[in-house]
Design an enzyme around this catalytic site. Structure first.
Site, PDB file in Angstrom:
ATOM      1  NE  ARG A   1      59.351  -6.769  17.057  1.00  0.00           N
ATOM      2  CZ  ARG A   1      59.382  -5.916  16.030  1.00  0.00           C
ATOM      3  NH1 ARG A   1      58.312  -5.160  15.773  1.00  0.00           N
ATOM      4  NH2 ARG A   1      60.448  -5.802  15.269  1.00  0.00           N
ATOM      5  CG  ASP A   2      51.773  -3.241  23.399  1.00  0.00           C
ATOM      6  OD1 ASP A   2      51.634  -2.092  23.837  1.00  0.00           O
ATOM      7  OD2 ASP A   2      51.095  -4.219  23.814  1.00  0.00           O
ATOM      8  CB  ILE A   3      52.932  -7.968  25.837  1.00  0.00           C
ATOM      9  CG1 ILE A   3      53.148  -9.447  26.087  1.00  0.00           C
ATOM     10  CG2 ILE A   3      51.708  -7.450  26.571  1.00  0.00           C
ATOM     11  CD1 ILE A   3      53.564  -9.761  27.524  1.00  0.00           C
TER      12      ILE A   3
ATOM     13  CB  VAL B   1      52.269   0.816  31.977  1.00  0.00           C
ATOM     14  CG1 VAL B   1      53.641   0.712  32.648  1.00  0.00           C
ATOM     15  CG2 VAL B   1      51.732  -0.578  31.667  1.00  0.00           C
TER      16      VAL B   1
ATOM     17  CG  HIS C   1      54.213   3.858  27.624  1.00  0.00           C
ATOM     18  ND1 HIS C   1      53.781   4.032  28.923  1.00  0.00           N
ATOM     19  CD2 HIS C   1      53.134   3.394  26.942  1.00  0.00           C
ATOM     20  CE1 HIS C   1      52.502   3.680  29.025  1.00  0.00           C
ATOM     21  NE2 HIS C   1      52.089   3.299  27.834  1.00  0.00           N
TER      22      HIS C   1
ATOM     23  CG  HIS D   1      51.130   3.112  22.586  1.00  0.00           C
ATOM     24  ND1 HIS D   1      50.775   1.810  22.872  1.00  0.00           N
ATOM     25  CD2 HIS D   1      50.860   3.824  23.716  1.00  0.00           C
ATOM     26  CE1 HIS D   1      50.310   1.733  24.115  1.00  0.00           C
ATOM     27  NE2 HIS D   1      50.350   2.941  24.650  1.00  0.00           N
TER      28      HIS D   1
HETATM   29  P1  AMP Z   1      49.091   2.250  28.039  1.00  0.00           P
HETATM   30  O1  AMP Z   1      47.812   1.473  28.194  1.00  0.00           O
HETATM   31  O2  AMP Z   1      49.025   3.400  27.091  1.00  0.00           O
HETATM   32  O3  AMP Z   1      49.652   2.645  29.389  1.00  0.00           O
HETATM   33  O4  AMP Z   1      50.116   1.242  27.366  1.00  0.00           O
HETATM   34  C1  AMP Z   1      50.650   0.155  28.061  1.00  0.00           C
HETATM   35  C2  AMP Z   1      50.970  -0.894  27.027  1.00  0.00           C
HETATM   36  O5  AMP Z   1      51.888  -1.806  27.612  1.00  0.00           O
HETATM   37  C3  AMP Z   1      49.780  -1.724  26.557  1.00  0.00           C
HETATM   38  O6  AMP Z   1      49.604  -1.571  25.159  1.00  0.00           O
HETATM   39  C4  AMP Z   1      50.150  -3.153  26.931  1.00  0.00           C
HETATM   40  O7  AMP Z   1      49.751  -4.109  25.982  1.00  0.00           O
HETATM   41  C5  AMP Z   1      51.657  -3.064  27.052  1.00  0.00           C
HETATM   42  N1  AMP Z   1      52.297  -4.025  27.941  1.00  0.00           N
HETATM   43  C6  AMP Z   1      51.900  -4.406  29.185  1.00  0.00           C
HETATM   44  N2  AMP Z   1      52.765  -5.294  29.714  1.00  0.00           N
HETATM   45  C7  AMP Z   1      53.738  -5.480  28.779  1.00  0.00           C
HETATM   46  C8  AMP Z   1      54.912  -6.286  28.725  1.00  0.00           C
HETATM   47  N3  AMP Z   1      55.285  -7.081  29.751  1.00  0.00           N
HETATM   48  N4  AMP Z   1      55.676  -6.235  27.603  1.00  0.00           N
HETATM   49  C9  AMP Z   1      55.314  -5.452  26.566  1.00  0.00           C
HETATM   50  N5  AMP Z   1      54.221  -4.658  26.560  1.00  0.00           N
HETATM   51  C10 AMP Z   1      53.441  -4.674  27.646  1.00  0.00           C
END
Ligand code: AMP
Length: 115
Positions: A30-32, A97, A101, A103
């Site tokens: 799950r997204d944080i 990140v 990945h 979403h």
């Molecule tokens: P993006 O911005 O498309 O690269 O997506 C990166 C996603 O990772 C964002 O929606 C963040 O909220 C999510 N994220 C960052 N750190 C974590 C974490 N430790 N655990 C879960 N999701 C995370």
């Protein structure tokens, strides 16, 4: 594994996550900072920087990823209402990140085009 990559470290279990799927190739958690009632990230264990690095050789891996997405959507109860799959690439694409990945977002309607 890239030692300085957040998602490599989550996939390896070095950093905790709210995991919903794990197999030899793919993990999902799950997204944080969820932007929808269901907001799950699905990614390969392999460190691939973004969708811009994909080649035809990644076909089987992508098949697995999309099968996991569909299965996760069913388990989350969002398959019938519909959902969105997003992969941001690069700075203007909104990628924060640098590990490929997807979403999986659902549980509410989405507008088009995204902002
Ligand atoms: P993006 O911005 O498309 O690269 O997506 C990166 C996603 O990772 C964002 O929606 C963040 O909220 C999510 N994220 C960052 N750190 C974590 C974490 N430790 N655990 C879960 N999701 C995370």
């Amino acid at each position: 594994m890239a030692a300085d990559c957040l998602f490599c470290r989550i996939a390896a279990g070095e950093i905790p996550s709210d995991q919903v799927h794990s197999d030899d190739l793919v993990v999902a958690f799950r997204d944080i900072a969820p932007r929808a009632p269901t907001h799950i990230l699905i990614l390969p264990r392999e460190h691939i920087p973004s969708a811009a690095s994909l080649t035809e050789e990644h076909g089987p891996l992508l098949g697995r990823i999309f099968a996991v997405i569909a299965e996760t959507a069913r388990k989350e109860g969002i398959a019938d209402s519909g959902y969105r799959i997003v992969s941001n690439v690069g700075r203007w694409g909104g990628q924060t990140v640098d590990h490929l990945h997807f979403h999986l977002m659902g549980g509410r309607p989405f507008t088009w085009p995204p902002g």
